[in-house]
Design a protein around this motif. Structure first.
Motif, PDB file in Angstrom:
ATOM      1  N   ALA A   1       0.873  -1.174   0.000  1.00  0.00           N
ATOM      2  CA  ALA A   1       0.000   0.000   0.000  1.00  0.00           C
ATOM      3  C   ALA A   1       0.907   1.220   0.000  1.00  0.00           C
ATOM      4  O   ALA A   1       1.723   1.379   0.895  1.00  0.00           O
ATOM      5  N   VAL A   2       0.790   2.055  -1.014  1.00  0.00           N
ATOM      6  CA  VAL A   2       1.684   3.202  -1.128  1.00  0.00           C
ATOM      7  C   VAL A   2       0.881   4.493  -1.018  1.00  0.00           C
ATOM      8  O   VAL A   2      -0.137   4.640  -1.696  1.00  0.00           O
ATOM      9  N   VAL A   3       1.324   5.390  -0.148  1.00  0.00           N
ATOM     10  CA  VAL A   3       0.713   6.714  -0.071  1.00  0.00           C
ATOM     11  C   VAL A   3       1.773   7.723  -0.484  1.00  0.00           C
ATOM     12  O   VAL A   3       2.872   7.734   0.061  1.00  0.00           O
ATOM     13  N   VAL A   4       1.456   8.539  -1.465  1.00  0.00           N
ATOM     14  CA  VAL A   4       2.402   9.545  -1.947  1.00  0.00           C
ATOM     15  C   VAL A   4       1.763  10.911  -1.792  1.00  0.00           C
ATOM     16  O   VAL A   4       0.690  11.161  -2.326  1.00  0.00           O
ATOM     17  N   SER A   5       2.428  11.782  -1.041  1.00  0.00           N
ATOM     18  CA  SER A   5       1.890  13.139  -0.968  1.00  0.00           C
ATOM     19  C   SER A   5       2.701  14.018  -1.898  1.00  0.00           C
ATOM     20  O   SER A   5       3.903  13.821  -2.058  1.00  0.00           O
ATOM     21  N   SER A   6       2.028  14.949  -2.503  1.00  0.00           N
ATOM     22  CA  SER A   6       2.740  15.844  -3.415  1.00  0.00           C
ATOM     23  C   SER A   6       1.817  16.977  -3.783  1.00  0.00           C
ATOM     24  O   SER A   6       0.599  16.873  -3.654  1.00  0.00           O
ATOM     25  N   HIS A   7       2.387  18.093  -4.250  1.00  0.00           N
ATOM     26  CA  HIS A   7       1.513  19.041  -4.923  1.00  0.00           C
ATOM     27  C   HIS A   7       1.910  19.206  -6.384  1.00  0.00           C
ATOM     28  O   HIS A   7       1.393  20.040  -7.068  1.00  0.00           O
ATOM     29  N   VAL A   8       2.848  18.396  -6.825  1.00  0.00           N
ATOM     30  CA  VAL A   8       3.126  18.368  -8.260  1.00  0.00           C
ATOM     31  C   VAL A   8       2.175  17.347  -8.859  1.00  0.00           C
ATOM     32  O   VAL A   8       2.418  16.156  -8.858  1.00  0.00           O
ATOM     33  N   LEU A   9       1.023  17.857  -9.329  1.00  0.00           N
ATOM     34  CA  LEU A   9      -0.067  16.952  -9.669  1.00  0.00           C
ATOM     35  C   LEU A   9       0.197  16.141 -10.926  1.00  0.00           C
ATOM     36  O   LEU A   9      -0.212  14.998 -11.032  1.00  0.00           O
ATOM     37  N   SER A  10       0.937  16.740 -11.861  1.00  0.00           N
ATOM     38  CA  SER A  10       1.136  16.021 -13.118  1.00  0.00           C
ATOM     39  C   SER A  10       1.881  14.710 -12.898  1.00  0.00           C
ATOM     40  O   SER A  10       1.650  13.720 -13.569  1.00  0.00           O
ATOM     41  N   GLU A  11       2.768  14.695 -11.925  1.00  0.00           N
ATOM     42  CA  GLU A  11       3.523  13.461 -11.743  1.00  0.00           C
ATOM     43  C   GLU A  11       2.694  12.416 -10.983  1.00  0.00           C
ATOM     44  O   GLU A  11       2.890  11.220 -11.162  1.00  0.00           O
ATOM     45  N   LEU A  12       1.740  12.885 -10.178  1.00  0.00           N
ATOM     46  CA  LEU A  12       0.871  11.926  -9.500  1.00  0.00           C
ATOM     47  C   LEU A  12      -0.051  11.251 -10.513  1.00  0.00           C
ATOM     48  O   LEU A  12      -0.365  10.075 -10.399  1.00  0.00           O
ATOM     49  N   ASP A  13      -0.464  12.026 -11.525  1.00  0.00           N
ATOM     50  CA  ASP A  13      -1.288  11.483 -12.608  1.00  0.00           C
ATOM     51  C   ASP A  13      -0.726  10.184 -13.138  1.00  0.00           C
ATOM     52  O   ASP A  13      -1.448   9.265 -13.478  1.00  0.00           O
ATOM     53  N   GLU A  14       0.622  10.168 -13.216  1.00  0.00           N
ATOM     54  CA  GLU A  14       1.244   9.042 -13.906  1.00  0.00           C
ATOM     55  C   GLU A  14       1.568   7.887 -12.971  1.00  0.00           C
ATOM     56  O   GLU A  14       2.007   6.840 -13.422  1.00  0.00           O
ATOM     57  N   MET A  15       1.423   8.086 -11.660  1.00  0.00           N
ATOM     58  CA  MET A  15       1.743   6.953 -10.796  1.00  0.00           C
ATOM     59  C   MET A  15       0.604   6.551  -9.863  1.00  0.00           C
ATOM     60  O   MET A  15       0.611   5.442  -9.341  1.00  0.00           O
ATOM     61  N   ALA A  16      -0.372   7.431  -9.662  1.00  0.00           N
ATOM     62  CA  ALA A  16      -1.387   7.118  -8.659  1.00  0.00           C
ATOM     63  C   ALA A  16      -2.580   6.387  -9.264  1.00  0.00           C
ATOM     64  O   ALA A  16      -2.926   6.581 -10.428  1.00  0.00           O
ATOM     65  N   ASP A  17      -3.187   5.513  -8.478  1.00  0.00           N
ATOM     66  CA  ASP A  17      -4.435   4.869  -8.869  1.00  0.00           C
ATOM     67  C   ASP A  17      -5.613   5.641  -8.300  1.00  0.00           C
ATOM     68  O   ASP A  17      -6.694   5.650  -8.868  1.00  0.00           O
ATOM     69  N   ARG A  18      -5.380   6.227  -7.137  1.00  0.00           N
ATOM     70  CA  ARG A  18      -6.455   6.916  -6.444  1.00  0.00           C
ATOM     71  C   ARG A  18      -5.906   8.230  -5.913  1.00  0.00           C
ATOM     72  O   ARG A  18      -4.701   8.359  -5.727  1.00  0.00           O
ATOM     73  N   ALA A  19      -6.789   9.146  -5.633  1.00  0.00           N
ATOM     74  CA  ALA A  19      -6.341  10.404  -5.058  1.00  0.00           C
ATOM     75  C   ALA A  19      -7.255  10.783  -3.903  1.00  0.00           C
ATOM     76  O   ALA A  19      -8.481  10.688  -4.029  1.00  0.00           O
ATOM     77  N   VAL A  20      -6.666  11.155  -2.792  1.00  0.00           N
ATOM     78  CA  VAL A  20      -7.429  11.686  -1.675  1.00  0.00           C
ATOM     79  C   VAL A  20      -7.070  13.160  -1.592  1.00  0.00           C
ATOM     80  O   VAL A  20      -5.897  13.508  -1.449  1.00  0.00           O
ATOM     81  N   ILE A  21      -8.082  13.992  -1.742  1.00  0.00           N
ATOM     82  CA  ILE A  21      -7.804  15.424  -1.770  1.00  0.00           C
ATOM     83  C   ILE A  21      -8.184  16.025  -0.431  1.00  0.00           C
ATOM     84  O   ILE A  21      -9.309  15.840   0.057  1.00  0.00           O
ATOM     85  N   VAL A  22      -7.211  16.679   0.217  1.00  0.00           N
ATOM     86  CA  VAL A  22      -7.473  17.277   1.522  1.00  0.00           C
ATOM     87  C   VAL A  22      -7.266  18.777   1.433  1.00  0.00           C
ATOM     88  O   VAL A  22      -6.463  19.263   0.645  1.00  0.00           O
ATOM     89  N   ALA A  23      -8.046  19.482   2.240  1.00  0.00           N
ATOM     90  CA  ALA A  23      -7.862  20.922   2.352  1.00  0.00           C
ATOM     91  C   ALA A  23      -8.312  21.334   3.736  1.00  0.00           C
ATOM     92  O   ALA A  23      -9.323  20.831   4.241  1.00  0.00           O
ATOM     93  N   GLU A  24      -7.528  22.185   4.367  1.00  0.00           N
ATOM     94  CA  GLU A  24      -7.832  22.672   5.722  1.00  0.00           C
ATOM     95  C   GLU A  24      -8.160  21.548   6.685  1.00  0.00           C
ATOM     96  O   GLU A  24      -9.070  21.641   7.500  1.00  0.00           O
ATOM     97  N   GLY A  25      -7.403  20.482   6.583  1.00  0.00           N
ATOM     98  CA  GLY A  25      -7.540  19.398   7.543  1.00  0.00           C
ATOM     99  C   GLY A  25      -8.725  18.489   7.325  1.00  0.00           C
ATOM    100  O   GLY A  25      -9.053  17.692   8.208  1.00  0.00           O
TER     101      GLY A  25
END
Lengths: 305, 381
Positions: free
Chosen positions: A188-212
């Protein structure tokens, strides 16, 4: 929720008056890469600290690899690899020694440890720097060593906080490969980033958080079925505009990258491309403008600026 | 989990710390400077002591002094030198040791290398004790470098092998306590400069601070009381001119300081511990005995512990061999009473070790993860 992954429900954590995490839900199943996306200060790093057994949440239910990171921290640590955003290292130790220290802290037998260290140094392409002190490494090289350090004990759960920052293009491509391989191997891999284009190419899912708070959970396949902007460029600008006009497809201002058009889904995009080609428009480029994640992310966080 | 302590874990952390330290500091240069400084001071002390003792010792060759001097006086000089060097090593050691541990936890935190250790299978206790062992090992290296000079003064004579061993042992343990204090503060304070200052302050309180506190407390234990006083009545004043002087006892109102109520303030001072732990030289009864700093402090503390004598004896001043009243020699009695007291240093050393343990436990609790309450200004990572 499979045993090997992460499940967090209603996680809350405050530092004095500052609420870093308000209500976070996060699932990271085994065998998938989950992107943790959010603006600066949205609580990504704090959440990863909770998952990495460093910070106790004030409330909420957290399971990492099936264990409670507060009450069963040791069991979680044995199964979790964490790569911090601020990467510190013991400067005078060589890369090999740094990894050897980590194998020692995980009580790995010497022979197995040495083999593992060689594998990892090869994986992150630091074999030729293996016996150089880590203080001479560049930021990107340190980052790669940090990744190797997180993987020393072959963890089931891998937490990567901004792993791509400071990496050169080649290292980014390689990082993507490593992360995908981890997921394929059932981690199970969790990757945090704000470079979204690179997450596009490696992530299967995205959890979007804002203000906790968790504000959206997307799978990248779903996102492809949403309307988004595409960019089309033809050798002959006039015939492109004429064809779009003829078919009643609205388009934006043109520049040297072509024109932007709004398309409802990937299926429709294929149809539009087919139509343009059959109209005799010499199309040289036809691609989504901006990443899949980027668009979703911008749409979701628009009202939060 | 927090308190689990394995040899392998401690060794891993200590090895990591020591390797970092050995490679990042010019430790050979540091040890050389330390040795040269001590050598210089030892030589100066030797010259000064011999000059002060007015002995033609530094005359022809180095090391010819002892033979020229009388045995007893030579022993006195040796003891004085030994005491001075022991204190010198103690002072310099407590000055240097904080640098070894006072930034070890918050420094790692700032550098972002503490959290990666905390997320491994190492327990908080293993991290803290490993760091303490590393700091102490470095401090012992300093002590080892100093030992040739201590040995030199030992060879000057007058010091028993037991005294040498006990002094070295107490010095080593005191350095351990100093390292633990630094470790504790480095876990509490978020900034390395604060923890360093706090460590030096704590050591200042222990070393010179406690004796000063003792002195400041003296007025509080002063008391007006009626005591028996023995006084010398010389011939010719109230007595017939041809008669011998006599000792007369009377009762007088006197202000006396009851140091026996506060002597324990002195006990934990490392200087007192080192001095008191050193076994007393054998020739106790000679008039010259006790002018080396170790014996001086040792007797001083025990004198304080006894407090004022029951009978104020002023006859003893006149005759040490024959007293006019033919009675007991109270000064000698007093000395015997003093030597019969149990040693002070075990209390002092125990207090210090307890303090060190307290600081170590603090460090361990501060290293515990996951953290519930984050101290102000501390960033994890």
């Amino acid at each position: 929720m499979s045993e090997g992954g992460i499940s967090a429900r209603g996680v809350r954590r405050a530092f004095g008056n500052v609420v870093a995490l308000q209500h976070i839900d996060l699932d990271a199943p085994a065998g998938a890469v989950t992107a943790l996306v959010g603006p600066n200060g949205s609580g990504k790093t704090t959440l990863l600290l909770v998952l990495a057994t460093l910070l106790a949440p004030d409330a909420g239910h957290v399971r990492v690899a099936g264990f409670d990171p507060v009450r069963q921290a040791r069991a979680v640590r044995a199964r979790t690899g964490w790569m911090p955003d601020v990467f510190g290292t013991w400067g005078t130790l060589t890369c090999r020694e740094v990894l050897r220290v980590v194998t020692d802290t995980h009580r790995m037998p010497r022979a197995r440890a040495e083999a593992r260290i060689d594998d990892l140094l090869g994986l992150v392409h630091l074999d030729d720097l293996a016996d150089r002190p880590t203080q001479v490494l560049s930021r990107g090289q340190k980052q790669r060593l940090g990744l190797a350090r997180a993987l020393v004990h072959d963890p089931q759960v891998v937490l990567l906080d901004e792993p791509a920052s400071g990496l050169d293009p080649r290292s980014r491509v390689e990082l993507r490969g490593i992360v995908r391989d981890l997921a394929t191997a059932g981690k199970a891999v969790v990757v945090s980033s704000h470079v979204l284009s690179e997450l596009d190419e490696m992530a299967d899912r995205a959890v979007i958080v804002a203000e906790g708070c968790t504000i959206a959970v997307e799978t990248l396949d779903e996102v492809a079925e949403r309307p988004r902007t595409w960019r089309v460029r033809a050798l002959d600008e006039q015939s492109l505009v004429a064809a779009l006009d003829a078919r009643g497809i609205p388009y934006g201002e043109g520049d040297r990258y072509g024109r932007e058009i709004e398309i409802a889904s990937d299926v429709e995009a294929a149809e539009v491309l087919n139509a343009l080609v059959s109209d005799g428009v010499p199309v040289v480029a036809f691609h989504p403008a901006g990443g899949v994640l980027e668009r979703t992310y911008l749409a979701l966080t628009e009202d939060r600026r | 989990m927090t308190w689990r302590l394995s040899v392998r874990g401690v060794r891993t952390v200590a090895g990591l710390e020591l390797r970092q330290r050995v490679r990042s500091t010019r430790w050979i240069a540091v040890l050389t400077i330390w040795a040269v400084l001590l050598g210089l001071l030892t030589t100066l002390i030797r010259v000064a002591v011999h000059l002060a003792a007015d002995i033609d010792a530094i005359a022809p060759g180095v090391g010819g002094g002892e033979a020229a001097a009388g045995d007893n006086v030579g022993d006195q000089i040796g003891r004085l030198m030994f005491g001075l060097i022991a204190f010198l090593v103690l002072s310099l050691g407590t000055l240097v040791a904080p640098a070894l541990s006072a930034t070890s936890i918050n420094g790692d935190r700032t550098a972002g290398i503490l959290a990666p250790l905390q997320t491994t299978l190492l327990s908080a206790a293993e991290i803290a004790v490993g760091k303490l062992v590393a700091a102490w090992t470095t401090a012992l290296a300093l002590l080892l470098t100093a030992s040739p000079f201590i040995l030199w003064t030992y060879l000057e004579g007058g010091t028993s092998p037991l005294r040498l061993l006990v002094t070295l042992g107490v010095l080593a343990l005191t350095l351990l306590v100093v390292c633990a204090i630094g470790l504790g503060w480095s876990s509490v304070a978020s900034r390395t400069s604060s923890s360093t200052v706090l460590t030096y302050l704590t050591i200042a309180v222990l070393g010179p601070g406690l004796p000063i506190l003792f002195a400041l407390c003296l007025p509080t234990v002063q008391q007006e009381e009626t005591v028996r006083v023995r006084q010398l009545v010389p011939a010719g004043l109230y007595l017939p001119a041809d008669s011998a002087p006599r000792c007369v006892e009377s009762r007088e109102q006197l202000s006396r300081t009851h140091t026996e109520r506060i002597w324990w303030v002195l006990a934990p001072s490392p200087y007192v511990v080192v001095a008191d732990a050193a076994p007393r030289p054998g020739d106790e009864d000679t008039a010259l005995s006790g002018w080396d700093p170790l014996t001086l402090i040792r007797d001083g503390v025990r004198e304080a512990r006894l407090g004022p004598a029951e009978v104020e004896d002023r006859c003893g001043d006149v005759a040490t061999t024959t007293r006019p009243d033919g009675g007991e020699d109270t000064a000698r009695e007093r000395r015997e009473e003093r030597n019969a007291l149990s040693a002070v240093w075990p209390y002092g050393l125990a207090a210090n070790l307890l303090l060190g343990l307290g600081f170590t436990v603090t460090a361990i609790t501060r290293l515990r993860a996951p953290i519930r309450r984050l101290p102000r200004g501390v960033r994890i990572g």
